[in-house]
Enzyme design. Structure first.
Site, PDB file in Angstrom:
ATOM      1  N   LYS A  66      -5.450   3.819   7.332  1.00  0.00           N
ATOM      2  CA  LYS A  66      -4.574   3.048   6.199  1.00  0.00           C
ATOM      3  C   LYS A  66      -5.821   3.289   4.854  1.00  0.00           C
ATOM      4  O   LYS A  66      -5.576   2.956   3.776  1.00  0.00           O
ATOM      5  CB  LYS A  66      -3.845   2.284   6.460  1.00  0.00           C
ATOM      6  CG  LYS A  66      -2.770   2.357   7.713  1.00  0.00           C
ATOM      7  CD  LYS A  66      -2.000   1.733   7.979  1.00  0.00           C
ATOM      8  CE  LYS A  66      -0.723   2.065   8.983  1.00  0.00           C
ATOM      9  NZ  LYS A  66      -0.153   1.150   9.173  1.00  0.00           N
ATOM     10  N   ASN A  87       0.129   3.770   3.294  1.00  0.00           N
ATOM     11  CA  ASN A  87       0.645   4.178   4.482  1.00  0.00           C
ATOM     12  C   ASN A  87       1.006   5.644   4.560  1.00  0.00           C
ATOM     13  O   ASN A  87       1.725   6.279   4.793  1.00  0.00           O
ATOM     14  CB  ASN A  87       1.545   3.356   5.700  1.00  0.00           C
ATOM     15  CG  ASN A  87       3.028   3.271   5.035  1.00  0.00           C
ATOM     16  OD1 ASN A  87       2.400   3.040   3.732  1.00  0.00           O
ATOM     17  ND2 ASN A  87       4.136   2.643   5.517  1.00  0.00           N
TER      18      ASN A  87
END
Ligand code: ATR
Length: 278
Positions: A66, A87
């Site tokens: 991420k 994300n």
């Protein structure tokens, strides 16, 4: 024309994202293909480059990438910038890649679907890691009466309180200083439950009618949700709805259509329970 999407992670075998997005595609009639790809650590950037060079339209990004995705994005949505993590990546019409973070809005939407009120509530978050950073911006937009972040390592809670101070007051705390306080909503954002652990919580932490939410989910109630039941929480939920909720917001970013989450949550829960019984 079928547009291509994928989820990148490591490990990725058990990812439910392909299942969820195929369900969304069927439901909305959107012509998309969605695959999963295990990316070796340290190779996020070339893998993403290749994906987009081959015509890919968007990516979901999960552990441990991420932060890589955050760095990779040419532009960031305000909530992704605040979260410091991405994300969802989306190819823009001008060819640049936009980074978003839909985890927090996925959780907040799940709470709304559950009928949980957030405005005016005394909210406690357990943990101060990456997952908590991600949920803070949308959570604070809901205007809770107060927000406390309790963490094993106090200075990390203090850092978050400072870093998000412009969105509202956050009280940092160690677990021991929760003694004597009560909350209407407690969110477990620690990774402790992965190992079956629970932070040390005072017996009378939950106010009458309190709700407890775990960002983790499983076939069985998490240790935190077991604790919540034993300590009188009126409502309890795990993070399965958040998982589907974040996927729905990614889908919306890519396709400008918001799919129905409830049928997908119901089906995933049924599959989880069936596995448990197997
Ligand atoms: P994630 O991306 O899942 O948030 P992370 O950034 O490593 O992972 O954060 C993990 C969080 O769980 C931290 O708040 C961590 O507390 P510390 O900051 O003190 O390390 C918390 N955590 C992990 N194991 C724990 C345990 N056994 N008891 C209490 N807190 C725990």
């Amino acid at each position: 024309m079928t547009d291509t999407y994928a989820v990148f992670g490591n490990p990725i075998n058990h990812s439910k994202s392909p299942y969820i997005h195929r369900h969304f595609a069927e439901q909305t009639g959107e012509p998309i293909a969605y695959t999963k790809q295990q990316v070796p650590e340290g190779e996020f950037e070339p893998a993403a480059e290749t994906f987009f060079a081959q015509g890919g339209k968007g990516l979901n990004v999960t552990v441990p990438f991420k932060l890589d995705a955050y760095r990779y994005a040419a532009r960031l949505t305000p909530r992704a910038r605040r979260a410091g993590a991405v994300n969802t990546l989306a190819l823009e019409p001008d060819g640049t890649v936009l980074g978003d973070n839909t985890d927090g809005i996925g959780m907040v939407n799940d709470m709304h679907n559950l009928g949980w009120e957030l405005a005016g509530k005394r909210v406690l978050i357990l943990g101060a890691g990456g997952a908590v950073r991600g949920i803070l911006p949308p959570l604070m937009e809901q205007k809770p009466a107060s927000l406390t972040i309790a963490n094993r390592t106090l200075h990390k809670a203090e850092q978050l309180a400072k870093g998000f101070a412009d969105l509202g007051a956050i009280t940092p705390a160690g677990f021991e200083s929760l003694e004597g306080q009560q909350f209407d909503l407690v969110i477990n954002g620690t990774s402790a439950s992965l190992g079956g652990d629970l932070p040390p919580l005072p017996e009378s932490l939950l106010a009458p009618g309190a709700c407890c939410y775990d960002l983790m989910y499983g076939a069985e109630p998490t240790v935190f949700l077991q604790w919540a039941e034993a300590h009188g929480a009126e409502k309890r939920a795990d993070g399965l709805g958040m998982l589907v909720g974040q996927a729905a917001e990614s889908f919306y970013l890519w396709r400008q259509i918001r799919p129905e989450v409830i049928p997908v949550i119901t089906e995933l829960r049924r599959k989880l329970s069936a596995k448990k019984g197997a």
